[in-house]
Enzyme design. Structure first.
Site, PDB file in Angstrom:
ATOM      1  N   ARG A   1       9.104   1.907  -2.980  1.00 48.11           N
ATOM      2  CA  ARG A   1       8.722   0.489  -3.333  1.00 48.11           C
ATOM      3  C   ARG A   1      10.066  -0.171  -3.334  1.00 48.11           C
ATOM      4  O   ARG A   1      10.107  -1.373  -2.767  1.00 48.11           O
ATOM      5  CB  ARG A   1       7.898   0.600  -4.388  1.00 48.11           C
ATOM      6  CG  ARG A   1       7.267  -0.974  -4.687  1.00 48.11           C
ATOM      7  CD  ARG A   1       6.024  -0.998  -5.715  1.00 48.11           C
ATOM      8  NE  ARG A   1       5.150  -0.046  -5.348  1.00 48.11           N
ATOM      9  CZ  ARG A   1       4.736   1.267  -5.759  1.00 48.11           C
ATOM     10  NH1 ARG A   1       5.532   1.800  -6.815  1.00 48.11           N
ATOM     11  NH2 ARG A   1       3.799   1.985  -5.229  1.00 48.11           N
TER      12      ARG A   1
ATOM     13  N   TYR B   1       1.405   9.702  -9.515  1.00 49.34           N
ATOM     14  CA  TYR B   1       2.073  11.227  -9.587  1.00 49.34           C
ATOM     15  C   TYR B   1       3.157  11.397 -10.218  1.00 49.34           C
ATOM     16  O   TYR B   1       3.776  12.620  -9.986  1.00 49.34           O
ATOM     17  CB  TYR B   1       1.799  11.386  -8.251  1.00 49.34           C
ATOM     18  CG  TYR B   1       0.512  11.594  -7.600  1.00 49.34           C
ATOM     19  CD1 TYR B   1      -0.452  12.401  -7.849  1.00 49.34           C
ATOM     20  CD2 TYR B   1      -0.195  10.388  -7.143  1.00 49.34           C
ATOM     21  CE1 TYR B   1      -1.609  12.581  -7.089  1.00 49.34           C
ATOM     22  CE2 TYR B   1      -1.216  10.408  -6.304  1.00 49.34           C
ATOM     23  CZ  TYR B   1      -2.334  11.372  -6.453  1.00 49.34           C
ATOM     24  OH  TYR B   1      -3.314  11.231  -5.867  1.00 49.34           O
ATOM     25  N   ASP B   2       3.942  10.335 -10.642  1.00 52.27           N
ATOM     26  CA  ASP B   2       5.378  10.515 -11.206  1.00 52.27           C
ATOM     27  C   ASP B   2       5.653  11.695 -12.083  1.00 52.27           C
ATOM     28  O   ASP B   2       6.649  12.184 -11.664  1.00 52.27           O
ATOM     29  CB  ASP B   2       5.905   9.198 -11.722  1.00 52.27           C
ATOM     30  CG  ASP B   2       6.235   7.992 -10.700  1.00 52.27           C
ATOM     31  OD1 ASP B   2       6.188   8.282  -9.528  1.00 52.27           O
ATOM     32  OD2 ASP B   2       6.206   6.864 -11.322  1.00 52.27           O
TER      33      ASP B   2
ATOM     34  N   ASP C   1       0.929  -1.308   0.069  1.00 53.37           N
ATOM     35  CA  ASP C   1       0.172   0.005  -0.068  1.00 53.37           C
ATOM     36  C   ASP C   1       0.902   1.167   0.171  1.00 53.37           C
ATOM     37  O   ASP C   1       1.859   1.282   0.666  1.00 53.37           O
ATOM     38  CB  ASP C   1      -0.908   0.053   1.271  1.00 53.37           C
ATOM     39  CG  ASP C   1      -2.139   1.002   0.923  1.00 53.37           C
ATOM     40  OD1 ASP C   1      -2.891   0.809  -0.166  1.00 53.37           O
ATOM     41  OD2 ASP C   1      -2.344   1.777   1.582  1.00 53.37           O
TER      42      ASP C   1
ATOM     43  N   LYS D   1      14.518   4.464 -11.338  1.00 47.95           N
ATOM     44  CA  LYS D   1      13.514   4.392 -10.133  1.00 47.95           C
ATOM     45  C   LYS D   1      13.327   3.604  -9.064  1.00 47.95           C
ATOM     46  O   LYS D   1      13.356   3.674  -7.899  1.00 47.95           O
ATOM     47  CB  LYS D   1      11.926   4.632 -10.944  1.00 47.95           C
ATOM     48  CG  LYS D   1      10.991   4.718  -9.771  1.00 47.95           C
ATOM     49  CD  LYS D   1       9.465   5.003 -10.579  1.00 47.95           C
ATOM     50  CE  LYS D   1       8.457   4.926  -9.321  1.00 47.95           C
ATOM     51  NZ  LYS D   1       7.183   4.770  -9.858  1.00 47.95           N
TER      52      LYS D   1
HETATM   53  P1  IMP Z   1      -3.062   1.990  -3.480  1.00 45.27           P
HETATM   54  O1  IMP Z   1      -3.168   0.969  -4.807  1.00 45.27           O
HETATM   55  O2  IMP Z   1      -3.999   1.943  -2.491  1.00 45.27           O
HETATM   56  O3  IMP Z   1      -1.454   1.473  -2.716  1.00 45.27           O
HETATM   57  O4  IMP Z   1      -2.599   3.507  -3.832  1.00 45.27           O
HETATM   58  C1  IMP Z   1      -1.322   3.919  -4.512  1.00 45.27           C
HETATM   59  C2  IMP Z   1      -1.795   5.133  -5.102  1.00 45.27           C
HETATM   60  O5  IMP Z   1      -0.567   5.894  -4.631  1.00 45.27           O
HETATM   61  C3  IMP Z   1      -1.409   4.963  -6.694  1.00 45.27           C
HETATM   62  O6  IMP Z   1      -2.727   5.039  -7.426  1.00 45.27           O
HETATM   63  C4  IMP Z   1      -0.869   6.486  -7.084  1.00 45.27           C
HETATM   64  O7  IMP Z   1      -1.838   7.423  -7.174  1.00 45.27           O
HETATM   65  C5  IMP Z   1       0.161   6.623  -5.914  1.00 45.27           C
HETATM   66  N1  IMP Z   1       1.499   6.149  -5.922  1.00 45.27           N
HETATM   67  C6  IMP Z   1       1.943   5.090  -5.281  1.00 45.27           C
HETATM   68  N2  IMP Z   1       3.278   4.714  -5.470  1.00 45.27           N
HETATM   69  C7  IMP Z   1       3.412   5.422  -6.728  1.00 45.27           C
HETATM   70  C8  IMP Z   1       4.690   5.513  -7.387  1.00 45.27           C
HETATM   71  O8  IMP Z   1       5.799   4.875  -7.266  1.00 45.27           O
HETATM   72  N3  IMP Z   1       4.346   6.416  -8.514  1.00 45.27           N
HETATM   73  C9  IMP Z   1       3.478   7.389  -8.668  1.00 45.27           C
HETATM   74  N4  IMP Z   1       2.259   7.202  -7.926  1.00 45.27           N
HETATM   75  C10 IMP Z   1       2.545   6.253  -6.757  1.00 45.27           C
END
Ligand code: IMP
Length: 189
Positions: free
Chosen positions: A173, A146-147, A59, A167
């Site tokens: 991550r 948001y990258d 997450d 990256k």
């Molecule tokens: P999750 O799938 O509920 O963990 O939501 C993660 C969200 O955080 C993604 O949809 C992105 O909006 C943002 N996010 C998490 N990791 C990254 C990344 O490595 N790059 C860009 N956005 C990220």
């Protein structure tokens, strides 16, 4: 799927990685917990109920200081329940419009949870952050989410302008996953 691709690359050839979110029986897990760690655990348990083997769940999200940590655990649905990356990025730019460059500090956070069974009483959890700032224009075509707005560290390059391998070397991550593997390798299981 973006995340699984990153995870597969970071782990390298010695692991066979299956994307359990693609299983037809995999439910859409409601992320009702207050923390990244809680929500990663909810996802890991849901996956482990369907899969007999090691499970890891991630997450993650973006924490912006000028927004008191938003979008945080709500990063995927910042602009609404059915939004996409473009809508989220547009909202972030709007919300930060009045904020001066020096105050646009932010970080990605990632919590990674490993379970052996759904009821594993001893999960392995690793967390990491990746520091940066939010730019004023989207740049780059790599990564996801948001990258294109995330300026890495104190640099002028966005995460979307990084080659995937670069990256993964620095990202929240990548760091969390390597921490998880190190904890497992240290044999504390
Ligand atoms: P999750 O799938 O509920 O963990 O939501 C993660 C969200 O955080 C993604 O949809 C992105 O909006 C943002 N996010 C998490 N990791 C990254 C990344 O490595 N790059 C860009 N956005 C990220």
């Amino acid at each position: 799927t973006h995340k699984v691709r990153e995870i597969r690359t970071i782990l390298g050839g010695s692991f066979e990685v299956s994307d359990l979110s693609l299983l037809p029986a995999m439910p859409e897990v409601e992320e009702t917990g207050p923390t990244f760690e809680d929500n990663a655990t909810l996802k890991a348990v849901a996956a482990s109920l369907l899969f007999d083997g090691w499970v890891i769940a991630d997450d993650s999200g973006l924490e912006v200081d000028a927004l008191h940590g938003a979008p945080g655990i709500y990063s995927a649905r910042y602009a609404g329940p059915a939004c996409d990356d473009a809508a989220n990025n547009a909202k972030l730019l709007r919300d930060l419009e009045p904020v001066a460059d020096a105050a646009r500090t932010a970080r990605y956070r990632c919590a990674m949870v490993y379970l052996r069974w759904p009821e594993d009483p001893s999960p392995v959890i690793a967390q990491a952050a990746w520091e940066g700032r939010i730019g004023r224009v989207a740049r780059g075509t790599g990564g996801f989410g948001y990258d294109p707005l995330f300026l890495v560290g104190a640099s002028a390059r966005t995460a979307a302008e990084f080659a995937p391998a670069d990256k993964n070397l620095q990202s929240h991550r990548g760091q969390a996953l390597r921490g998880l593997v190190a904890a497992l390798a240290s044999g504390a299981r």
